[in-house]
Design a protein around this motif. Structure first.
Motif, PDB file in Angstrom:
ATOM      1  N   PRO A 140       0.840  -1.206   0.000  1.00 58.94           N
ATOM      2  CA  PRO A 140       0.000   0.000   0.000  1.00 58.94           C
ATOM      3  C   PRO A 140       0.870   1.249   0.000  1.00 58.94           C
ATOM      4  O   PRO A 140       1.835   1.347   0.770  1.00 58.94           O
ATOM      5  N   TRP A 183       0.541   4.184   1.075  1.00 56.48           N
ATOM      6  CA  TRP A 183       0.633   5.015   2.284  1.00 56.48           C
ATOM      7  C   TRP A 183       1.591   4.426   3.314  1.00 56.48           C
ATOM      8  O   TRP A 183       1.978   5.104   4.240  1.00 56.48           O
ATOM      9  N   ASN A 184       1.977   3.164   3.161  1.00 56.51           N
ATOM     10  CA  ASN A 184       2.976   2.571   4.052  1.00 56.51           C
ATOM     11  C   ASN A 184       4.365   3.132   3.792  1.00 56.51           C
ATOM     12  O   ASN A 184       5.230   3.105   4.674  1.00 56.51           O
ATOM     13  N   ALA A 215       2.136   8.088   8.032  1.00 56.60           N
ATOM     14  CA  ALA A 215       1.636   6.988   8.862  1.00 56.60           C
ATOM     15  C   ALA A 215       2.510   6.773  10.096  1.00 56.60           C
ATOM     16  O   ALA A 215       2.031   6.251  11.111  1.00 56.60           O
ATOM     17  N   LYS A 261      -4.614   9.262  13.843  1.00 57.84           N
ATOM     18  CA  LYS A 261      -4.915   8.410  12.685  1.00 57.84           C
ATOM     19  C   LYS A 261      -6.143   8.926  11.944  1.00 57.84           C
ATOM     20  O   LYS A 261      -6.181   8.957  10.713  1.00 57.84           O
ATOM     21  N   ASP A 315     -10.621   1.207  10.952  1.00 55.34           N
ATOM     22  CA  ASP A 315      -9.901   1.326   9.688  1.00 55.34           C
ATOM     23  C   ASP A 315      -8.393   1.338   9.931  1.00 55.34           C
ATOM     24  O   ASP A 315      -7.892   2.078  10.772  1.00 55.34           O
ATOM     25  N   GLN A 316      -7.648   0.513   9.172  1.00 51.67           N
ATOM     26  CA  GLN A 316      -6.194   0.448   9.248  1.00 51.67           C
ATOM     27  C   GLN A 316      -5.699   0.305  10.696  1.00 51.67           C
ATOM     28  O   GLN A 316      -5.016   1.182  11.231  1.00 51.67           O
ATOM     29  N   GLU A 341      -3.325  -1.264  11.946  1.00 51.96           N
ATOM     30  CA  GLU A 341      -1.874  -1.201  12.115  1.00 51.96           C
ATOM     31  C   GLU A 341      -1.398   0.230  12.366  1.00 51.96           C
ATOM     32  O   GLU A 341      -0.392   0.446  13.039  1.00 51.96           O
ATOM     33  N   GLN A 342      -2.141   1.198  11.828  1.00 54.38           N
ATOM     34  CA  GLN A 342      -1.802   2.588  12.124  1.00 54.38           C
ATOM     35  C   GLN A 342      -2.145   2.935  13.567  1.00 54.38           C
ATOM     36  O   GLN A 342      -1.429   3.714  14.207  1.00 54.38           O
ATOM     37  N   HIS A 344       3.040  -1.945   8.068  1.00 52.50           N
ATOM     38  CA  HIS A 344       3.554  -0.635   7.700  1.00 52.50           C
ATOM     39  C   HIS A 344       5.068  -0.579   7.904  1.00 52.50           C
ATOM     40  O   HIS A 344       5.806  -0.063   7.043  1.00 52.50           O
ATOM     41  N   LEU A 371      -5.018   8.465   1.072  1.00 51.69           N
ATOM     42  CA  LEU A 371      -5.943   8.275   2.191  1.00 51.69           C
ATOM     43  C   LEU A 371      -6.087   9.526   3.047  1.00 51.69           C
ATOM     44  O   LEU A 371      -7.070   9.669   3.770  1.00 51.69           O
ATOM     45  N   PHE A 382      -8.101   9.967   6.772  1.00 54.47           N
ATOM     46  CA  PHE A 382      -6.935   9.692   7.608  1.00 54.47           C
ATOM     47  C   PHE A 382      -6.101  10.956   7.818  1.00 54.47           C
ATOM     48  O   PHE A 382      -6.187  11.908   7.057  1.00 54.47           O
TER      49      PHE A 382
END
Length: 585
Positions: free
Chosen positions: A65, A67-68, A75, A85, A91-92, A94-95, A109, A303, A316
């Motif tokens: 992705p 954004w990673n 992020a 975030k 949503d997401q 991991e963030q 990420h 995002l 985000f």
């Protein structure tokens, strides 16, 4: 530098730009022999160089992705006191783990950022080997190509060193594209000196100016060399490393006095499509609008756009109450010690949709943050439906990276933009120099430098204008001669005599100037104050964002991220991993 046979799959630049096997971390495996005529030419090597440039923003990593891996690092800046975030709780996730200091070596990420950076390293080494192998390249051109690739290699390693306490360093002397084992080097040494050496070599060989925007100059290489030294300017306990700061000062003075750069009069010109590559820009990532989301640049910021039309995705990268409060002023100056004692209110007059904010504010706030009742770029007056879940992350939204209508993307998500990322610019040089001057005892010089930045921010022509809402949501009228809020900013007119106060003022100015640009987290880390500042932030912000309650930043651990477990697993050579995990994890 050794010459090796280069391996690629095809004779077109388009194929060169494709990413490698998703299993690779530090290199790509050989994909086909370097036997295509069009790659055995200067143009072919130029294509390889373009592939290396593409990795600045993490482009071309299969299955990753955007954004990673984006250069803006948004992020990961979620771990700072500037950003939340945003979007909604589910949503997401991991963030969310990054935002709440739950760093794990299997976080996607973190893993993908490692992949993209060392993919970039591999591509720069490919370029250097190819430039040396293709005899038809004129020496002057060869030296230029190698210098640009060396600059990029320093850049990728610098980003890695910011993320991880002990990443490896891989250069063209050990790298062999035909042997994946060549990249399995131990991470058992400090790589800052090697990063400095890359920037020094690039500065010595690059020209002072380039005919094509987006290529580094000798001044850009010097600026990143100074940045590397500034990142070594403080010890982990927060004490100054005056040797490194003095080295940085020499370079920063040279750039300021002889580089030919100048501050643009309008602060917002550093965040607009129409004023890209301006007099302040030293190294700028070039983006372009495309009708296809798969082809457009700035995908990594996709995002991080408001949830309402015309963007439509995704909500985000919202802004903390703490950051908004930092823009409060008293007698035109920041509230260095008690800025967070009171909140900038969220209230809006329901009949006019105009903000009722009356407290004095630094005008940079409304170039940085979307606030209810204030014009958002040139699209519409901001309202709370710009955010996805008001109860989860509050009303404030990021703004600098969003393009005005001139650079607004079409098709795809509709939020991809041609708003360049100003990776290195003159205000950074000025405030780094102010930092160094404080620690070297030159407090009045530091005050003069900070006042250069504040004088630009105080230019009334750059204030966000007042706007009144029309009958249609997208209709507004600018009220000529009136500002959107009570902007009050002044210079530091009294002499600076106390180093602690001067230090605090410079660091506060740095936050105000560069908020939400992806630098804040690493500024706190390099100053050695991350634990102190971020734990105080959590105590305050958790009163607004309940999901932060009970979270904490562990000093000596959370300054750096863990090395991805997959990278360690795939570094095995002769039956043993060459990469070792950060001992804090």
């Amino acid at each position: 530098m050794k010459k090796v046979k280069i391996f690629l799959t095809a004779a077109t630049v388009a194929i060169v730009l494709l990413s490698a096997c998703s299993e690779a971390f530090n290199t790509r495996e050989p994909l086909g022999q370097f036997g295509q005529p069009s790659l055995q030419t200067p143009d072919g090597v130029d294509g390889l160089l373009l592939g290396a440039y593409a990795m600045i923003d993490g482009s071309g990593v299969d299955g990753t992705p955007d954004w990673n891996v984006t250069v803006e690092n948004w992020a990961f800046n979620l771990a700072s006191d500037d950003a939340l975030k945003g979007t909604d709780a589910g949503d997401q996730p991991e963030q969310t783990f990054i935002e709440t200091y739950d760093y794990q070596p299997f976080n996607g990420h973190i893993t993908n950022r490692w992949r993209s950076l060392f993919k970039g390293v591999a591509r720069t080494n490919d370029v250097i080997d190819a430039a040396n192998a293709v005899e038809e390249i004129p020496d002057e051109k060869r030296n230029q190509i190698i210098a640009e690739a060396t600059f990029l290699r320093g850049l990728f390693h610098m980003e890695a060193r910011k993320m991880w306490r002990n990443p490896p360093y891989i250069d063209d002397e050990v790298y062999d594209v035909s042997d994946i084992e060549s990249t399995k080097v131990p991470n058992d040494r400090e790589i800052w000196p090697l990063i400095e050496a890359d920037f020094e070599a690039a500065a010595a060989a690059l020209p002072a100016s380039q005919s094509q925007v987006g290529r580094p100059t000798s001044w850009a290489a010097k600026a990143f060399l100074a940045k590397a030294k500034m990142y070594q300017g403080w010890n982990e306990d927060g004490s100054a490393n005056t040797t490194k700061l003095q080295e940085a000062k020499v370079i920063l003075d040279d750039i300021l006095n002889n580089g030919g750069f100048s501050l643009v009069p309008n602060f917002a010109d550093n965040f607009l499509v129409g004023t890209r590559n301006n007099s302040e820009s030293i190294f700028e990532i070039q983006y372009a609008v495309s009708s296809s989301a798969d082809q457009a640049s700035a995908r990594g910021m996709g995002l991080a756009h408001p949830y309402t039309d015309p963007w439509g995705c995704c909500g985000f990268y919202q802004v903390s109450q703490n950051l908004v409060n930092a823009y409060r002023t008293e007698n035109g100056l920041p509230l260095l010690d008690n800025f967070d004692d009171a909140d900038v209110p969220e209230t809006v007059d329901e009949t006019t949709t105009l903000s009722t904010y009356m407290d004095p504010l630094d005008p940079r706030l409304d170039h940085t943050v979307g606030r209810p009742g204030i014009l958002y770029k040139d699209f519409k007056i901001y309202q709370t439906d710009f955010v996805r879940d008001l109860s989860y992350a509050g009303p404030w939204f990021s703004k600098k990276h969003v393009a005005e209508m001139e650079g607004f993307g079409i098709g795809g998500w509709g939020n991809l933009t041609a708003n360049n990322y100003r990776y290195m610019r003159l205000d950074m040089i000025i405030l780094w120099l102010a930092e160094a001057e404080v620690e070297l005892g030159n407090l009045e010089r530091a005050r003069e430098l900070v006042n250069l930045i504040r004088a630009r921010a105080a230019n009334p022509e750059s204030f966000v204008p007042k706007a009144t809402q029309g009958t249609d949501r997208n209709d507004f009228t600018i009220v000529e001669g009136e500002a959107a809020a009570n902007y009050e900013i002044s210079l530091y007119n009294d002499p600076w005599t106390d180093p602690a106060t001067a230090r605090k003022a410079v660091r506060f100015e740095t936050r105000l100037e560069f908020a939400m640009e992806g630098h804040r987290y690493w500024d706190l880390v390099r100053w050695g104050v991350a634990a102190e500042v971020l734990n105080a932030y959590i105590a305050s912000e958790s009163q607004h964002r309940t999901y932060l309650q009970g979270k904490s930043f562990a000093k000596g651990k959370h300054e750096y991220f863990p090395i991805p477990i997959q990278a360690i697993d795939r570094s095995v050579k002769d039956g043993q991993a060459t990469l070792t995990q950060d001992p804090a994890y």
